[in-house]
Design an enzyme around this catalytic site. Structure first.
Site, PDB file in Angstrom:
ATOM      1  N   GLU A   1      -0.240   5.438   2.567  1.00 61.42           N
ATOM      2  CA  GLU A   1       0.554   5.302   2.329  1.00 61.42           C
ATOM      3  C   GLU A   1       1.528   6.465   1.564  1.00 61.42           C
ATOM      4  O   GLU A   1       2.211   6.523   0.505  1.00 61.42           O
ATOM      5  CB  GLU A   1       1.292   3.794   1.441  1.00 61.42           C
ATOM      6  CG  GLU A   1       0.263   3.214   2.239  1.00 61.42           C
ATOM      7  CD  GLU A   1       1.051   1.585   2.245  1.00 61.42           C
ATOM      8  OE1 GLU A   1       1.004   1.627   1.200  1.00 61.42           O
ATOM      9  OE2 GLU A   1       1.505   0.608   2.573  1.00 61.42           O
TER      10      GLU A   1
ATOM     11  N   GLU B   1      -2.630  -0.947   9.116  1.00 61.13           N
ATOM     12  CA  GLU B   1      -2.674  -2.214   7.465  1.00 61.13           C
ATOM     13  C   GLU B   1      -1.768  -3.256   8.226  1.00 61.13           C
ATOM     14  O   GLU B   1      -0.239  -2.794   8.773  1.00 61.13           O
ATOM     15  CB  GLU B   1      -1.549  -2.121   6.744  1.00 61.13           C
ATOM     16  CG  GLU B   1      -3.590  -1.438   5.618  1.00 61.13           C
ATOM     17  CD  GLU B   1      -3.053  -0.592   4.558  1.00 61.13           C
ATOM     18  OE1 GLU B   1      -1.788  -1.273   3.521  1.00 61.13           O
ATOM     19  OE2 GLU B   1      -3.494  -0.235   3.995  1.00 61.13           O
TER      20      GLU B   1
HETATM   21  C1  BG6 Z   1      -0.778  -1.674   1.153  1.00 61.38           C
HETATM   22  C2  BG6 Z   1      -1.884  -0.362   0.155  1.00 61.38           C
HETATM   23  O1  BG6 Z   1       0.599  -0.826   0.313  1.00 61.38           O
HETATM   24  O2  BG6 Z   1      -0.719  -2.927   0.670  1.00 61.38           O
HETATM   25  C3  BG6 Z   1      -3.458  -1.777   0.284  1.00 61.38           C
HETATM   26  O3  BG6 Z   1      -2.600  -0.112   1.539  1.00 61.38           O
HETATM   27  C4  BG6 Z   1      -2.570  -2.975  -0.291  1.00 61.38           C
HETATM   28  O4  BG6 Z   1      -4.454  -1.198  -0.631  1.00 61.38           O
HETATM   29  C5  BG6 Z   1      -1.545  -3.245   1.316  1.00 61.38           C
HETATM   30  O5  BG6 Z   1      -3.685  -3.948  -0.649  1.00 61.38           O
HETATM   31  C6  BG6 Z   1      -1.074  -5.627   0.862  1.00 61.38           C
HETATM   32  O6  BG6 Z   1      -0.067  -4.819  -0.461  1.00 61.38           O
HETATM   33  P1  BG6 Z   1      -0.521  -5.847  -2.418  1.00 61.38           P
HETATM   34  O7  BG6 Z   1       0.046  -5.460  -3.205  1.00 61.38           O
HETATM   35  O8  BG6 Z   1      -0.635  -7.077  -1.360  1.00 61.38           O
HETATM   36  O9  BG6 Z   1      -2.529  -5.869  -2.424  1.00 61.38           O
END
Ligand code: BG6
Length: 483
Positions: A185, A378
């Protein structure tokens, strides 16, 4: 849509899950690992300021709790956890390297053998199970020693330290790892410069120029990493990675439409450079006007142009809804970025919009803009999970979220013609949240018995979604039916 359709996902589609070192490993000082920026990010109210680089202390504070220090102890039980992932039929496992396990201070002359041995265990286990390792070289990760000495990515010499890490990894894992992501990211640096780049904002009036200069260093480093990866093994494939989620205008008011376009441009700024090889003209104009255009060293323009990535990867959690000035829109939450509340969408327990069609829109936007293979690295739903009376975890809401999103991706592939390499959902096993530092914001198919204070047995337990995702993978995405 009928739940059973002929397989739409190409043979070789990389189904799996994604994690990050600091959110799973723990053992933060074991076997010579050095301190990293992520180890200084507490849970609780102070976290947001720290990750944004505002009043960020560079020493551990007695009264703060740091979830990365223990996390879910993956460092100690990687083999057993990977076996559970393999039980779902995973074909790919995305994980990141903790930089300070390999180079504890960032400037060490040789890589730590203990550090490499740990990642050998992961890679070899993956290969045994037929899972492709997808390695993020830096997932919100920067040695504290380098932050203290040179101010993290604010300094150009970070490029040399980072490429030394890349070189060590490419050599060591040659022939075993062929899929690499340079920075997780990368656009998050705009919102969380300490988390993304170890940058502390001392003078608010210089925030934009400081952040874009650090971003430039990462972009050059990413180009050099791509060059190195191809030199070491021409079969290496290198991807950029950005936080995606197309921006909708709050209304058809032209000022709302324009504001949405500006939000998209800010995200695509990074991909424009990593995939097309040059700063977009709007950015040069805007940053020059704000006195924030980064300094380029001789040769940077050519490097960026020559060493572009092989594929584009991104995270998608939600679309964004953007309002222009003087709008009456209500602010909603999103992945570290504030957006307007979209009245047509439902929201998660953490206030993030849920928008599967937005996923298809984003897939199309990215693919049509760059015409390169895309990899969804993701996607997932952060929610609370409870053990039911029967002792099981019936995470129906998560299954619904995933079914709708995978269905939207299937439409993007079969109807819109988007070339998707794979899908690694976040995160296959419960882990510490990056945004909040909480354990209770769970994404996993596998439950981990730990609370926000990381108290509990740490035992792992498959949820209903575990068996559901296993069936999705076994049917090559053709069976998305919900029990
Ligand atoms: C992304 C990241 O921003 O979202 C992860 O690459 C992160 O590291 C994921 O865990 C989900 O966000 P959060 O804040 O719910 O953990």
């Amino acid at each position: 849509m009928s739940p059973k359709q002929p397989p739409a996902f190409p043979t070789g589609f990389l189904w799996g899950g994604a994690t990050a070192a600091n959110q799973i490993e723990g053992a933060f000082l074991d076997d010579g690992r050095g301190l990293a920026n992520v180890d200084l990010c507490p849970s609780g109210d102070a976290r947001m300021d720290v990750i944004r680089g505002r009043n960020t202390p560079l020493a551990l504070q007695d009264n703060w709790f740091y979830p990365s220090h223990e996390a879910i102890s993956f460092y100690k039980q990687a083999e057993a956890d990977i076996e559970l992932l393999a039980g779902m039929g995973f074909r790919c496992f995305r994980f990141s390297i903790a930089w300070t396990r390999i180079f504890p201070t960032g400037t060490d002359s040789t890589p730590s053998q203990e550090g490499l041995a740990f990642y050998d265990r992961i890679v070899d286990r993956c290969l045994e199970y037929g899972m492709t390792p997808l390695v993020t070289i830096s997932h919100f990760d920067c040695p504290v020693a380098l932050i203290k000495e040179i101010g993290g990515w604010g300094s150009r010499s970070m490029i040399e330290h980072y490429t030394r890490l890349c070189s060590a990894l490419f050599q060591h894992f040659k022939g075993r790892v062929r899929h690499w992501l340079t920075f997780n990211e990368i656009n998050m640096i705009l919102h969380a410069p300490f988390l993304g780049a170890g940058v502390i904002i001392e003078d608010e009036s210089l925030a934009t120029s400081t952040i874009y200069q650090a971003a430039h260093h990462q972009l050059v480093a990413s180009a050099l990493a791509t060059k190195l990866a191809h030199e070491v093994d021409e079969e290496n494939q290198v991807g950029c990675m950005f936080a995606a989620g197309s921006a909708y205008p709050y209304s058809c008011r032209p000022t709302d439409v324009w504001a949405a376009r500006e939000v998209d441009r800010d995200s695509y700024f990074f991909v424009d450079i990593q995939a097309r090889g040059a700063y977009p003209q709007w950015a040069i104009n805007k940053l020059s006007a704000e006195n924030a255009l980064p300094e380029f060293a001789p040769g940077d323009v050519e490097l960026l142009a020559k060493y572009t990535v092989d594929f584009i990867s991104f995270s998608y959690y939600n679309s964004r809804t953007v309002a222009g000035p003087d709008s009456d829109a209500v602010v909603a939450k999103g992945n570290l970025m504030k957006t307007a509340k979209n009245p047509y969408l439902e929201y998660s327990q953490w206030g993030w919009p849920i928008d599967p069609l937005g996923f298809r829109i984003t897939l199309c936007d990215v693919y049509e803009r760059y015409q390169m293979p895309v990899f969804v690295v993701e996607n997932g739903l952060g929610m609370r999970d409870e053990l039911a009376e029967d002792g099981e975890i019936h995470d129906h809401e998560r299954i619904k979220y995933l079914a709708d999103h995978i269905g939207a991706m299937r439409d993007a592939i079969t109807i819109d013609g988007v070339e998707v390499m794979g899908y690694t959902s976040w995160a296959p096993i419960d882990c510490v949240s990056a945004g909040s530092g909480q354990m209770s914001k769970r994404y996993g198919y596998i439950y981990v018995d730990l609370d926000d204070a990381l108290e509990g047995s740490g035992a792992r337990k498959p949820k209903d979604s575990y068996y559901w995702y296993k069936k999705v993978i076994a049917s090559q995405g053709s069976d998305l039916s919900i029990p």
